[in-house]
Scaffold this active site. Structure first.
Site, PDB file in Angstrom:
ATOM      1  N   GLU A  12     -19.009  20.810 -17.420  1.00 58.24           N
ATOM      2  CA  GLU A  12     -19.303  19.425 -17.826  1.00 58.24           C
ATOM      3  C   GLU A  12     -18.408  18.433 -17.088  1.00 58.24           C
ATOM      4  OE1 GLU A  12     -20.792  19.410 -22.336  1.00 58.24           O
ATOM      5  OE2 GLU A  12     -18.866  20.366 -22.076  1.00 58.24           O
TER       6      GLU A  12
ATOM      7  N   SER B 134       0.816  -1.219   0.000  1.00 55.17           N
ATOM      8  CA  SER B 134       0.000   0.000   0.000  1.00 55.17           C
ATOM      9  C   SER B 134       0.848   1.266   0.000  1.00 55.17           C
ATOM     10  CB  SER B 134      -0.954   0.006   1.200  1.00 55.17           C
ATOM     11  OG  SER B 134      -0.251  -0.182   2.412  1.00 55.17           O
TER      12      SER B 134
ATOM     13  N   THR C   9     -40.176  24.612 -13.411  1.00 57.05           N
ATOM     14  CA  THR C   9     -40.472  23.331 -12.755  1.00 57.05           C
ATOM     15  C   THR C   9     -40.763  22.358 -13.892  1.00 57.05           C
ATOM     16  OG1 THR C   9     -42.839  23.748 -12.558  1.00 57.05           O
ATOM     17  CG2 THR C   9     -41.484  24.445 -10.696  1.00 57.05           C
ATOM     18  N   HIS C  10     -40.381  21.116 -13.729  1.00 54.56           N
ATOM     19  CA  HIS C  10     -40.519  20.125 -14.810  1.00 54.56           C
ATOM     20  C   HIS C  10     -39.794  20.566 -16.079  1.00 54.56           C
ATOM     21  CE1 HIS C  10     -43.861  18.456 -12.365  1.00 54.56           C
ATOM     22  NE2 HIS C  10     -44.120  19.730 -12.153  1.00 54.56           N
TER      23      HIS C  10
ATOM     24  N   SER D  13     -13.914  23.735 -30.380  1.00 57.33           N
ATOM     25  CA  SER D  13     -13.950  22.433 -31.036  1.00 57.33           C
ATOM     26  C   SER D  13     -12.811  22.358 -32.040  1.00 57.33           C
ATOM     27  CB  SER D  13     -15.296  22.273 -31.754  1.00 57.33           C
ATOM     28  OG  SER D  13     -15.176  21.330 -32.813  1.00 57.33           O
TER      29      SER D  13
ATOM     30  N   ASN E 181      -2.667  -1.885  13.074  1.00 63.02           N
ATOM     31  CA  ASN E 181      -4.121  -1.697  12.993  1.00 63.02           C
ATOM     32  C   ASN E 181      -4.581  -0.421  13.705  1.00 63.02           C
ATOM     33  OD1 ASN E 181      -3.861  -4.118  11.738  1.00 63.02           O
ATOM     34  ND2 ASN E 181      -4.923  -5.333  13.299  1.00 63.02           N
TER      35      ASN E 181
ATOM     36  N   ASN F 173     -17.675  25.699 -25.849  1.00 64.96           N
ATOM     37  CA  ASN F 173     -18.232  24.630 -25.023  1.00 64.96           C
ATOM     38  C   ASN F 173     -17.970  24.849 -23.528  1.00 64.96           C
ATOM     39  OD1 ASN F 173     -19.099  23.243 -27.323  1.00 64.96           O
ATOM     40  ND2 ASN F 173     -17.105  22.252 -27.571  1.00 64.96           N
TER      41      ASN F 173
ATOM     42  N   TYR G  48      -9.995  -5.936  12.672  1.00 63.86           N
ATOM     43  CA  TYR G  48      -9.348  -5.492  11.441  1.00 63.86           C
ATOM     44  C   TYR G  48      -9.312  -6.616  10.402  1.00 63.86           C
ATOM     45  CZ  TYR G  48      -5.911  -3.851   8.092  1.00 63.86           C
ATOM     46  OH  TYR G  48      -5.290  -3.479   6.934  1.00 63.86           O
TER      47      TYR G  48
ATOM     48  N   LYS H  66      -8.347   3.588   1.551  1.00 65.78           N
ATOM     49  CA  LYS H  66      -7.588   4.825   1.322  1.00 65.78           C
ATOM     50  C   LYS H  66      -7.705   5.372  -0.092  1.00 65.78           C
ATOM     51  CE  LYS H  66      -4.488   2.728   3.821  1.00 65.78           C
ATOM     52  NZ  LYS H  66      -5.446   2.143   4.792  1.00 65.78           N
TER      53      LYS H  66
ATOM     54  N   GLN I 177      -7.581  -1.958   3.928  1.00 64.90           N
ATOM     55  CA  GLN I 177      -6.531  -1.215   3.225  1.00 64.90           C
ATOM     56  C   GLN I 177      -7.100  -0.511   1.984  1.00 64.90           C
ATOM     57  OE1 GLN I 177      -2.376  -2.629   2.967  1.00 64.90           O
ATOM     58  NE2 GLN I 177      -2.771  -3.009   0.807  1.00 64.90           N
TER      59      GLN I 177
ATOM     60  N   LYS J 106     -17.727  26.777 -32.269  1.00 61.40           N
ATOM     61  CA  LYS J 106     -18.160  26.235 -30.982  1.00 61.40           C
ATOM     62  C   LYS J 106     -17.531  26.932 -29.781  1.00 61.40           C
ATOM     63  CE  LYS J 106     -20.539  23.338 -30.068  1.00 61.40           C
ATOM     64  NZ  LYS J 106     -20.379  21.881 -30.028  1.00 61.40           N
TER      65      LYS J 106
END
Ligand code: ARG
Length: 462
Positions: free
Chosen positions: A292, A23, A156-157, A279, A111, A287, A319, A327, A324, A285
């Site tokens: 995003e 690790s 709304t919606h 682009s 541990n 963007n 443990y 992390k 492990q 373009k």
């Protein structure tokens, strides 16, 4: 022997399993914390009479020196083949103090050590995320001040509903961030106990003063009270990763709102060049990649949370090496959330509303219909009847391709004989907004007052 446990074995590890087991490549981030925990443990062993004062002094200066050396040159850490950060520290200590290094692990296990290191790491790094949330909230409050009076279609919606102000929209996200911050603070307070001294699972047989040990490491909640729980508890890892997920769910909703607002279909705002990309093929373009990516990266963090919940489900006490795996998921979630929070703050500072488009969008599509019904209510009409009559008016207006304010005088008198007001004034977007001035409403004055209140509150976040 680079391992801490060679005695009962004759053969070596299969090389593929060796690298699978290691690790260090990711838990090296705990180096500072492992050294801090080891310093405190050395002191506690001294107090308990297990180490002499001279031994404690020698271990202390060697550990401090190791910390300084690696901070200036991490090459030995990069080159190390140690199994994990704990083995690395013990090995590096042995190079400095020889045989004495072997006494430090008395009564301690990796541990309780790793459980302690991880909490120490969180105590020193989560404040960065809290700071980034404060900065983002501050940027949104500034935007809210600038756009407190700027009308924006509210949905709304995803259907246009009523006008709101852009400032009100920005402050909605400040509310979310404030809850996120309190989740972080709450999780940090709950995890503020010291596992050190819990041993491998059953506690330590040496007379260590765990209260003093916890205090020396800065754990306000004192020592953990059950050694089995202490070495296997990862609730704080779950809670913090959950909170990271909620933060990113919030940021991805802002991203989604603004990506739509920036579309040609809406055209309510534009991101400046600082956070926009072009682009490779289409020269025209522009963007919204920054937002995003924030929306997209949300997936990883939600994935980390799912992974951690499944990791902990059904794990027997105490443990298990499965732990492990906590992390990489946690570190990834924290790193991603911090980066997304910072980039979102940059986006907030680089967004420009198109006031004319926003205003024009509020003036069409009957966003004033509710207010027309409310005018009838003020003239004594029961709301349900008012709703139905305005519905009829909307139907007539749609047929004619006009707005409610453009109904002919005859039609207006026929449909709403009790109204003597000038509809175009009473239903102007400004008038509609100004009416919503009670607590929580979108009226510009209310939004200005809220922005000011948030400014004062944010000052106490630091
Ligand atoms: N690298 C281990 C982890 O992150 C440290 C604890 C190992 N303990 C053990 N008994 N093998 O969990």
């Amino acid at each position: 022997m680079s391992q801490l446990w060679g005695g009962r074995f004759e053969g070596g590890l299969d090389p593929a399993f060796d690298s699978f087991n290691r690790s260090l490549p990711f838990d090296r981030r705990l180096l500072r914390d492992d050294i801090a925990g080891s310093l405190a443990w050395a002191g506690a062993l001294g107090e308990a009479g297990v180490l002499t004062d001279g031994e404690v002094a020698q271990l202390t200066s060697a550990l401090e020196e190791l910390g300084r050396d690696i901070a200036t040159d991490p090459a030995p850490l990069d080159a190390s083949e140690a199994e994990d950060v704990h083995s690395f520290v013990e090995g590096a200590l042995a190079q400095r103090v020889g045989e004495l290094a072997k006494k430090l692990h008395t009564g301690r296990s990796r541990n309780d050590q790793v459980a302690t290191d991880l909490k120490l790491f969180l105590k020193r790094t989560v404040p960065d995320l809290i700071g980034a949330l404060a900065d983002l909230a501050g940027a949104l409050v500034e935007l809210a001040e600038k756009t407190a009076g700027l009308p924006l279609p509210g949905y709304t919606h995803l259907q246009r509903a009523q006008p709101i102000t852009a400032g009100h929209h920005a402050l909605a996200y400040v509310e979310m961030l404030a809850r996120d911050r309190s989740r972080l603070v709450d999780a940090m307070r709950r995890m503020d106990t010291s596992p050190l001294g819990a041993g491998a699972l059953a506690g330590t047989a040496f007379p260590v003063d765990r209260e003093a040990l916890a205090a020396s490491l800065g754990f306000a909640g004192g020592p953990t009270r059950n050694s089995l729980d202490a070495v296997s508890d990862r609730d704080h890892v779950l809670e913090l990763t959950f909170t990271c997920s909620v933060i990113l769910v919030h940021l991805s909703r802002l991203a989604e709102d603004w990506i739509f607002f920036a579309s040609q279909e809406a055209g309510f705002l534009m991101f400046t060049d600082a956070v926009s990309t072009g682009s490779s093929l289409m020269p025209q373009k522009r963007n919204p990649d920054a937002m995003e990516l924030v929306r997209g990266k949300t997936g990883r963090v939600v994935g980390a949370l799912t992974g951690l919940l499944v990791l902990c489900k059904g794990l027997p006490l105490a443990y298990d090496k499965d732990l492990q795996e906590d992390k990489e998921a946690l570190f990834g979630a924290l790193d991603t959330t911090l980066a997304c929070t910072r980039v979102t703050a940059i986006c907030v500072r680089n967004v420009e509303y198109d006031a004319e488009r926003c205003r024009a969008a509020c003036a069409v599509g009957y966003l004033d219909a509710t207010d027309l019904a409310d005018l009838l209510v003020n003239a004594g009409v029961p709301f349900r009847d008012a709703h139905a009559r305005v519905g009829t008016a909307v139907r007539e207006a749609v047929k004619r391709g006009i707005e409610l304010t453009e109904l002919s005088e005859e039609l207006q008198r026929e449909l709403f004989p009790e109204l003597e007001v000038d509809l175009s004034a009473a239903l102007a977007t400004e008038a509609v907004l100004a009416r919503r001035s009670t607590i929580g409403g979108t009226a510009p004055d209310r939004v200005r007052a809220e922005a000011l209140a948030w400014k004062q509150e944010l000052a106490s976040w630091k």
